[in-house]
Design a protein around this motif. Structure first.
Motif, PDB file in Angstrom:
ATOM      1  N   GLU A  44      -9.171 -36.715  27.370  1.00  0.00           N
ATOM      2  CA  GLU A  44      -8.173 -36.639  26.313  1.00  0.00           C
ATOM      3  C   GLU A  44      -7.896 -38.020  25.725  1.00  0.00           C
ATOM      4  OE1 GLU A  44      -7.076 -33.920  24.869  1.00  0.00           O
ATOM      5  OE2 GLU A  44      -8.407 -32.848  26.250  1.00  0.00           O
ATOM      6  N   ASN A  45      -7.786 -39.010  26.577  1.00  0.00           N
ATOM      7  CA  ASN A  45      -7.499 -40.358  26.086  1.00  0.00           C
ATOM      8  C   ASN A  45      -8.679 -40.953  25.326  1.00  0.00           C
ATOM      9  OD1 ASN A  45      -4.836 -40.643  26.851  1.00  0.00           O
ATOM     10  ND2 ASN A  45      -5.301 -41.583  28.822  1.00  0.00           N
ATOM     11  N   VAL A  46      -9.905 -40.784  25.831  1.00  0.00           N
ATOM     12  CA  VAL A  46     -11.046 -41.384  25.125  1.00  0.00           C
ATOM     13  C   VAL A  46     -11.248 -40.719  23.762  1.00  0.00           C
ATOM     14  CG1 VAL A  46     -12.167 -42.128  27.260  1.00  0.00           C
ATOM     15  CG2 VAL A  46     -12.830 -39.943  26.232  1.00  0.00           C
ATOM     16  N   THR A  47     -10.959 -39.418  23.690  1.00  0.00           N
ATOM     17  CA  THR A  47     -11.077 -38.720  22.404  1.00  0.00           C
ATOM     18  C   THR A  47      -9.995 -39.200  21.444  1.00  0.00           C
ATOM     19  OG1 THR A  47     -11.985 -36.791  23.534  1.00  0.00           O
ATOM     20  CG2 THR A  47     -11.182 -36.465  21.301  1.00  0.00           C
ATOM     21  N   ASP A  48      -8.769 -39.292  21.939  1.00  0.00           N
ATOM     22  CA  ASP A  48      -7.660 -39.783  21.124  1.00  0.00           C
ATOM     23  C   ASP A  48      -7.940 -41.199  20.641  1.00  0.00           C
ATOM     24  OD1 ASP A  48      -5.014 -39.161  20.091  1.00  0.00           O
ATOM     25  OD2 ASP A  48      -4.289 -40.755  21.401  1.00  0.00           O
ATOM     26  N   ASN A  49      -8.506 -42.030  21.510  1.00  0.00           N
ATOM     27  CA  ASN A  49      -8.828 -43.408  21.131  1.00  0.00           C
ATOM     28  C   ASN A  49      -9.873 -43.450  20.018  1.00  0.00           C
ATOM     29  OD1 ASN A  49      -7.037 -44.404  23.022  1.00  0.00           O
ATOM     30  ND2 ASN A  49      -8.604 -44.776  24.577  1.00  0.00           N
ATOM     31  N   THR A  50     -10.861 -42.580  20.103  1.00  0.00           N
ATOM     32  CA  THR A  50     -11.892 -42.519  19.063  1.00  0.00           C
ATOM     33  C   THR A  50     -11.271 -42.151  17.721  1.00  0.00           C
ATOM     34  OG1 THR A  50     -13.543 -41.846  20.706  1.00  0.00           O
ATOM     35  CG2 THR A  50     -14.060 -41.419  18.393  1.00  0.00           C
ATOM     36  N   LEU A  51     -10.366 -41.191  17.726  1.00  0.00           N
ATOM     37  CA  LEU A  51      -9.715 -40.756  16.489  1.00  0.00           C
ATOM     38  C   LEU A  51      -8.771 -41.838  15.947  1.00  0.00           C
ATOM     39  CD1 LEU A  51      -8.964 -37.078  17.549  1.00  0.00           C
ATOM     40  CD2 LEU A  51     -10.798 -37.873  16.031  1.00  0.00           C
ATOM     41  N   LYS A  52      -8.168 -42.604  16.830  1.00  0.00           N
ATOM     42  CA  LYS A  52      -7.345 -43.737  16.385  1.00  0.00           C
ATOM     43  C   LYS A  52      -8.202 -44.764  15.651  1.00  0.00           C
ATOM     44  CE  LYS A  52      -3.858 -43.615  20.083  1.00  0.00           C
ATOM     45  NZ  LYS A  52      -3.394 -44.283  21.330  1.00  0.00           N
ATOM     46  N   LEU A  53      -9.382 -45.038  16.204  1.00  0.00           N
ATOM     47  CA  LEU A  53     -10.256 -46.037  15.589  1.00  0.00           C
ATOM     48  C   LEU A  53     -10.750 -45.579  14.220  1.00  0.00           C
ATOM     49  CD1 LEU A  53     -12.276 -46.975  18.787  1.00  0.00           C
ATOM     50  CD2 LEU A  53     -10.663 -48.463  17.581  1.00  0.00           C
ATOM     51  N   ALA A  84      -4.316 -47.824  31.321  1.00  0.00           N
ATOM     52  CA  ALA A  84      -4.174 -46.383  31.543  1.00  0.00           C
ATOM     53  C   ALA A  84      -4.649 -45.548  30.363  1.00  0.00           C
ATOM     54  CB  ALA A  84      -2.716 -46.050  31.859  1.00  0.00           C
ATOM     55  N   SER A  85      -4.392 -46.009  29.140  1.00  0.00           N
ATOM     56  CA  SER A  85      -4.810 -45.239  27.957  1.00  0.00           C
ATOM     57  C   SER A  85      -6.244 -45.538  27.560  1.00  0.00           C
ATOM     58  CB  SER A  85      -3.890 -45.558  26.776  1.00  0.00           C
ATOM     59  OG  SER A  85      -4.163 -46.845  26.261  1.00  0.00           O
ATOM     60  N   GLY A  86      -6.800 -46.624  28.048  1.00  0.00           N
ATOM     61  CA  GLY A  86      -8.134 -47.052  27.666  1.00  0.00           C
ATOM     62  C   GLY A  86      -8.140 -48.111  26.586  1.00  0.00           C
ATOM     63  N   MET A  87      -7.090 -48.166  25.780  1.00  0.00           N
ATOM     64  CA  MET A  87      -7.003 -49.161  24.699  1.00  0.00           C
ATOM     65  C   MET A  87      -5.563 -49.638  24.569  1.00  0.00           C
ATOM     66  SD  MET A  87      -9.717 -48.083  21.671  1.00  0.00           S
ATOM     67  CE  MET A  87      -8.445 -47.260  20.737  1.00  0.00           C
ATOM     68  N   GLU A  88      -5.080 -50.267  25.608  1.00  0.00           N
ATOM     69  CA  GLU A  88      -3.710 -50.756  25.585  1.00  0.00           C
ATOM     70  C   GLU A  88      -3.633 -52.113  24.893  1.00  0.00           C
ATOM     71  OE1 GLU A  88      -2.017 -50.669  29.468  1.00  0.00           O
ATOM     72  OE2 GLU A  88      -2.076 -48.497  29.588  1.00  0.00           O
ATOM     73  N   GLY A  89      -2.494 -52.361  24.253  1.00  0.00           N
ATOM     74  CA  GLY A  89      -2.255 -53.666  23.664  1.00  0.00           C
ATOM     75  C   GLY A  89      -2.062 -53.663  22.167  1.00  0.00           C
ATOM     76  N   TYR A  90      -2.396 -52.525  21.515  1.00  0.00           N
ATOM     77  CA  TYR A  90      -2.234 -52.458  20.062  1.00  0.00           C
ATOM     78  C   TYR A  90      -1.626 -51.114  19.702  1.00  0.00           C
ATOM     79  CZ  TYR A  90      -3.268 -52.798  15.076  1.00  0.00           C
ATOM     80  OH  TYR A  90      -3.164 -52.851  13.706  1.00  0.00           O
ATOM     81  N   GLU A  91      -0.685 -51.131  18.778  1.00  0.00           N
ATOM     82  CA  GLU A  91      -0.016 -49.902  18.348  1.00  0.00           C
ATOM     83  C   GLU A  91      -0.735 -49.361  17.108  1.00  0.00           C
ATOM     84  OE1 GLU A  91       2.536 -46.895  18.989  1.00  0.00           O
ATOM     85  OE2 GLU A  91       2.542 -48.745  20.191  1.00  0.00           O
ATOM     86  N   PHE A  92      -1.543 -48.325  17.312  1.00  0.00           N
ATOM     87  CA  PHE A  92      -2.292 -47.728  16.209  1.00  0.00           C
ATOM     88  C   PHE A  92      -1.390 -46.806  15.397  1.00  0.00           C
ATOM     89  CE2 PHE A  92      -5.665 -49.029  19.056  1.00  0.00           C
ATOM     90  CZ  PHE A  92      -6.675 -49.426  18.197  1.00  0.00           C
ATOM     91  N   ASP A  93      -1.709 -46.709  14.109  1.00  0.00           N
ATOM     92  CA  ASP A  93      -0.921 -45.899  13.198  1.00  0.00           C
ATOM     93  C   ASP A  93      -1.544 -44.509  13.073  1.00  0.00           C
ATOM     94  OD1 ASP A  93       0.852 -45.011  11.295  1.00  0.00           O
ATOM     95  OD2 ASP A  93      -0.166 -46.009   9.624  1.00  0.00           O
TER      96      ASP A  93
END
Length: 306
Positions: A44-53, A84-93
């Motif tokens: 779930e997190n890796v998919t969410d991260n891909t969509l954020k990018l 924990a989320s895989g891409m911590e440190g930046y607040e994506f919009d």
């Protein structure tokens, strides 16, 4: 004229994020599908991260969720490295939810391959579970795969086990299926990233690269794959570098066996450089890289991301 057709199989992950950004910004590539798999963190997190990018870069590429974990083993993720989320440190919009396919990765990959007029390159920067499943469910897909360029394995030491690299060790059974598939495989292993660290001076240049530079350096601050002071290990971008700039690499052909049963060595990539096993080579193995050239290329790619 469109670029080389590419499918990216990924588990973002901070270094995955960089590799995806480089691919999306390259005019030489036509990224037709991104598939996700449980690896660095959960599916779930890796998919969410891909969509954020994709939303961050304003790109519209279909994304398909794949396997939650390895074929037969339990997933042991790398959240200790990526957060924990895989891409911590930046607040994506937000996320590009409209890019998420209702098809699972195996079926979306098969559909994409079959619809292509020319063979497609798969860039695998995650455990190989999705690709192994594709080859088992749709063996005829092999004829539409130009090659698989993978970040994984190691000639020497490991980063998950003494002799095993994370992507391979997470799902060695899947890796064995892929390496024994007869497909043209290029292995870009740990050894390469260890030779081509992104150094503090490079990070300063990246920070100055607009909104992408600011986003990536914010992620780097939370990345435990090396140090902002001594150098970062950018594993997955090396696979994209091999696709786009193969002249930077030294390579050899070799038989690569995957250890499945060893109590201490499961997931080891046994790279037979001397031919001791009397097996035909099944992979092009990267053995060296122009480290300075890679760092210059890396920074220039980040600039192109916008």
């Amino acid at each position: 004229m469109s670029g080389t057709p590419v499918i990216i199989d990924t588990d973002p992950g901070i270094d995955d994020a960089v590799a995806i950004g480089i691919a999306l910004a390259s005019p030489a590539l036509d990224v037709r599908l991104i598939t996700t798999v449980g690896g660095n963190v959960n599916l779930e997190n890796v998919t969410d991260n891909t969509l954020k990018l994709l939303k961050f870069w304003n790109k519209s590429v279909r994304v398909a969720k794949g396997a939650e974990g390895p074929l037969v083993r339990q997933l042991v993720d790398a959240s200790s490295i990526h957060g924990a989320s895989g891409m911590e440190g930046y607040e994506f919009d937000g996320t590009a939810r409209e890019c998420l396919s209702d098809k699972v990765a195996v079926e979306a990959t098969y559909e994409t391959l079959m619809a292509s007029d020319e063979p497609v390159v798969i860039v695998a920067i995650a455990p190989l579970t999705n690709i192994a499943l594709l080859l088992k469910v749709h063996p005829d897909a092999k004829r539409k795969i130009a090659r698989i360029i993978m970040m994984g394995g190691t000639i020497t030491r490991g980063n998950k086990g003494v002799l095993s690299e994370f992507n391979i060790a997470t799902d060695p059974e899947a890796a064995s299926i892929v390496f024994n598939s007869g497909i043209d495989i290029a292995m870009v292993g740990l050894d390469i990233a260890w030779q081509a660290l992104i150094l503090p001076g490079d990070i300063d240049k990246i920070r100055a690269c607009g909104r992408t530079g600011k986003m990536l350096t914010a992620l780097f601050d939370h990345y435990r794959g090396g140090s902002m002071k001594t150098g970062l290990k950018m594993y997955d971008p090396t696979a994209m570098a091999y696709l786009l700039e193969p002249g930077m690499f030294e390579t050899t052909t070799a038989y690569v066996g995957i250890e499945l049963a060893g109590s201490l060595t499961a997931g080891c990539t046994l790279v037979d450089l001397k031919g001791y096993l009397h097996q035909e080579p099944n992979a092009t193995v990267c053995t060296g890289i122009d480290a300075d050239g890679f760092r210059d290329w890396f920074v220039s790619c980040i600039k192109n991301c916008g």
